[in-house]
Design an enzyme around this catalytic site. Sequence first.
Site, PDB file in Angstrom:
ATOM      1  N   GLY A   1      37.601  38.216  -7.961  1.00  0.00           N
ATOM      2  CA  GLY A   1      37.049  37.007  -8.588  1.00  0.00           C
ATOM      3  C   GLY A   1      37.791  36.646  -9.859  1.00  0.00           C
TER       4      GLY A   1
ATOM      5  N   VAL B   1      34.241  34.864 -15.608  1.00  0.00           N
ATOM      6  CA  VAL B   1      34.329  36.218 -16.180  1.00  0.00           C
ATOM      7  C   VAL B   1      35.668  36.862 -15.814  1.00  0.00           C
ATOM      8  CG1 VAL B   1      33.276  38.502 -16.329  1.00  0.00           C
ATOM      9  CG2 VAL B   1      31.813  36.490 -16.054  1.00  0.00           C
TER      10      VAL B   1
ATOM     11  N   GLY C   1      37.152  33.849 -11.554  1.00  0.00           N
ATOM     12  CA  GLY C   1      36.333  32.754 -12.099  1.00  0.00           C
ATOM     13  C   GLY C   1      36.160  32.897 -13.601  1.00  0.00           C
TER      14      GLY C   1
ATOM     15  N   LYS D   1      12.514  34.276 -16.835  1.00  0.00           N
ATOM     16  CA  LYS D   1      13.405  33.261 -16.267  1.00  0.00           C
ATOM     17  C   LYS D   1      12.609  31.999 -16.011  1.00  0.00           C
ATOM     18  CE  LYS D   1      17.757  33.127 -15.054  1.00  0.00           C
ATOM     19  NZ  LYS D   1      18.836  33.871 -15.704  1.00  0.00           N
TER      20      LYS D   1
ATOM     21  N   TYR E   1      38.547  35.645 -15.303  1.00  0.00           N
ATOM     22  CA  TYR E   1      39.641  35.125 -16.132  1.00  0.00           C
ATOM     23  C   TYR E   1      39.649  35.811 -17.505  1.00  0.00           C
ATOM     24  CZ  TYR E   1      42.101  31.942 -19.276  1.00  0.00           C
ATOM     25  OH  TYR E   1      42.944  31.438 -20.234  1.00  0.00           O
TER      26      TYR E   1
HETATM   27  P1  NAD Z   1      32.357  32.039 -11.142  1.00  0.00           P
HETATM   28  O1  NAD Z   1      31.682  31.271 -10.063  1.00  0.00           O
HETATM   29  O2  NAD Z   1      32.999  31.311 -12.261  1.00  0.00           O
HETATM   30  O3  NAD Z   1      33.501  32.972 -10.488  1.00  0.00           O
HETATM   31  C1  NAD Z   1      33.345  33.658  -9.293  1.00  0.00           C
HETATM   32  C2  NAD Z   1      34.685  33.629  -8.580  1.00  0.00           C
HETATM   33  O4  NAD Z   1      34.601  34.452  -7.423  1.00  0.00           O
HETATM   34  C3  NAD Z   1      35.082  32.227  -8.101  1.00  0.00           C
HETATM   35  O5  NAD Z   1      36.362  31.903  -8.607  1.00  0.00           O
HETATM   36  C4  NAD Z   1      35.075  32.349  -6.594  1.00  0.00           C
HETATM   37  O6  NAD Z   1      36.049  31.553  -5.959  1.00  0.00           O
HETATM   38  C5  NAD Z   1      35.354  33.828  -6.406  1.00  0.00           C
HETATM   39  N1  NAD Z   1      34.985  34.354  -5.102  1.00  0.00           N
HETATM   40  C6  NAD Z   1      33.943  33.998  -4.320  1.00  0.00           C
HETATM   41  N2  NAD Z   1      33.957  34.714  -3.176  1.00  0.00           N
HETATM   42  C7  NAD Z   1      35.028  35.542  -3.261  1.00  0.00           C
HETATM   43  C8  NAD Z   1      35.555  36.537  -2.406  1.00  0.00           C
HETATM   44  N3  NAD Z   1      35.032  36.814  -1.215  1.00  0.00           N
HETATM   45  N4  NAD Z   1      36.673  37.204  -2.797  1.00  0.00           N
HETATM   46  C9  NAD Z   1      37.237  36.928  -3.986  1.00  0.00           C
HETATM   47  N5  NAD Z   1      36.768  35.994  -4.837  1.00  0.00           N
HETATM   48  C10 NAD Z   1      35.679  35.320  -4.472  1.00  0.00           C
HETATM   49  O7  NAD Z   1      31.281  33.083 -11.655  1.00  0.00           O
HETATM   50  P2  NAD Z   1      31.330  33.924 -13.026  1.00  0.00           P
HETATM   51  O8  NAD Z   1      30.551  33.210 -14.060  1.00  0.00           O
HETATM   52  O9  NAD Z   1      32.720  34.340 -13.311  1.00  0.00           O
HETATM   53  O10 NAD Z   1      30.470  35.205 -12.614  1.00  0.00           O
HETATM   54  C11 NAD Z   1      30.994  36.195 -11.760  1.00  0.00           C
HETATM   55  C12 NAD Z   1      29.896  37.186 -11.408  1.00  0.00           C
HETATM   56  O11 NAD Z   1      29.392  37.783 -12.604  1.00  0.00           O
HETATM   57  C13 NAD Z   1      28.693  36.549 -10.716  1.00  0.00           C
HETATM   58  O12 NAD Z   1      28.156  37.494  -9.817  1.00  0.00           O
HETATM   59  C14 NAD Z   1      27.715  36.329 -11.856  1.00  0.00           C
HETATM   60  O13 NAD Z   1      26.375  36.329 -11.415  1.00  0.00           O
HETATM   61  C15 NAD Z   1      27.993  37.544 -12.726  1.00  0.00           C
HETATM   62  N6  NAD Z   1      27.641  37.353 -14.139  1.00  0.00           N
HETATM   63  C16 NAD Z   1      28.257  36.367 -14.839  1.00  0.00           C
HETATM   64  C17 NAD Z   1      27.936  36.209 -16.188  1.00  0.00           C
HETATM   65  C18 NAD Z   1      28.611  35.145 -17.019  1.00  0.00           C
HETATM   66  O14 NAD Z   1      28.536  35.215 -18.260  1.00  0.00           O
HETATM   67  N7  NAD Z   1      29.292  34.188 -16.425  1.00  0.00           N
HETATM   68  C19 NAD Z   1      26.985  37.043 -16.803  1.00  0.00           C
HETATM   69  C20 NAD Z   1      26.387  38.060 -16.045  1.00  0.00           C
HETATM   70  C21 NAD Z   1      26.730  38.197 -14.705  1.00  0.00           C
END
Ligand code: NAD
Length: 368
Positions: A204, A208, A206, A105, A210
Site C-alpha cells: 500500500g 500512510v 497510499g 465513533k 507514502y
Molecule cells: P489509503 O486508501 O490512502 O491507501 C491504501 C492503499 O492501498 C491505496 O493506495 C490502495 O490502492 C492500496 N491497495 C488496496 N488494495 C491493495 C492490494 N491488494 N495490494 C496493494 N495495495 C493495495 O489508506 P491509508 O490512509 O494510507 O490507510 C492505510 C491503512 O491504514 C488502512 O487500513 C487504514 O484503515 C489504516 N489506518 C490509517 C490511518 C491514517 O492515519 N490514514 C490511521 C490508522 C489506520
Amino acid sequence: MVKAAEKHMDRPKRHAHPHVHYTVCDSLMRYAEFLGFGEIHTKIDTATGLKAIIAIHNLKRGPAIGGCRLYPYTTIDKAFEDAMRLAHMMSLKAAINNLPNGGAKAVLIKPKLIKDREAYFEKFGEFVNDLGGRYITAMDSGTNMTDMDIILRRTPYVTCTSTLGMDSDPSPFTALGVRRAIEAAVKFKLNRDSLDNIHVTIQGAGHVGYFLTKELIEKGARVTIADINLKAVQRCVDEFGVAVCHPNQIFDIKADVFAPCALGAVLNLETIKRLKVSIVAGSANNQLAHHHYDTLLHEQSILYAPDFLINAGGLIQVAVLYNHRDIKKSIEQINNIYHTLYDIFERSAFENIPPNEIAEKIARDRLQ
Ligand code: NAD
C-alpha cells in the site's frame, strides 16, 4: 354517512408500522454486549436529513473520543455495526497508548443529497453537545476540517478544528508511530539500533504508505513497495527511489519487515505461510484475518506488532492536541509507541504469549 367519511379523511393518515427486524436488533444488542458497550445514541432530523449514530464504548478512562464518519450505508444495521466495531477499536487504541480517553465513533448515514451542509453539521453539533462532553468528535472518512469548524458553533466537544492549528491529514502522524514501532521491533528481534540497510516491504503506497516510505528512507532503510494503484507506486519511485513488486508477490519477498498499509485481514492461513520476514508491523486496521492468527505468527518466530497499538499516531495527535493544545507533547507521545511496544515484546517472550494477546489484555484491563 358523508359527514362521517369526511371526518375520517381529516384525521391524520395512519402509517403502517415499518417492519421491525427483531432478529437484527437482537443480534446488534448481543454484539454490543459482546464488545462490552457502553452507550449507543441515535438522532434523526428530517429537516436536514441527519441520521446519526454515536457509539460510546467506554468512559472509564475519560471522555470518549473518535471520528465522525460520513458514509452512504446501504442498511441501518451495517451503520450500527460499523459504529460499534470502530468505537471498540478506539477504546483499545486509546487504552494501550495510555490516553485519558475512552473510545467512541459517530456514524452519519449519508443521504443522497445534503441540501445544506452547514445546517446538517450544526444539527450534528447539537447532538454531540447534548451528550454533555461524554463524546468528543473528530474528522474521519467523509468529513473534513470545515465540517469540524461548523460543529464547533454548536459544541466545544470537537477536535480537528482549524482553531487547533492541526494538520487535516493524520497520516504523517500514523506513519511516525509505525516507524517507531518498526524501530522497536528491529531492536528487539534483530538487536539493531538503527534501520540502516533494514529491508522493509510495504503493501500500500497510499496516505500512510507514502509517509512511512519517507520516514524509512530517511533512516537509511531499503524499501520495496506494492500497490494496485500504479500512480501511487510511481510517486514513491520518483521521490524515494524505492524498489517495486507486483501486489501478488509482496508476501513472498525475503526481507526483514513486512508493513501492511493497505487492507484489513491480510494475515491469513495462506499469506502467513508465504511470509519470509522476521517482523510484521504496519498501519492497516485488523490485519489478522482471525483473532488467533497471532499464535501462528508467534509459532513461526515472526514478531507481530499489534496494529491497534502502532497505528494510533493519528488518534494520539488528535487527542493530545484537544486535551493539552500542545503539538510537541503529541509527538512525544507518538514516539512513546517505541517503549510501549518494546515492553510488550519483552513480556511476550517471557510469558511465551503472542504480543497481540498481551497488548489486548493490557488494554482490556485498563478499561475495566
Ligand atoms: P489509503 O486508501 O490512502 O491507501 C491504501 C492503499 O492501498 C491505496 O493506495 C490502495 O490502492 C492500496 N491497495 C488496496 N488494495 C491493495 C492490494 N491488494 N495490494 C496493494 N495495495 C493495495 O489508506 P491509508 O490512509 O494510507 O490507510 C492505510 C491503512 O491504514 C488502512 O487500513 C487504514 O484503515 C489504516 N489506518 C490509517 C490511518 C491514517 O492515519 N490514514 C490511521 C490508522 C489506520
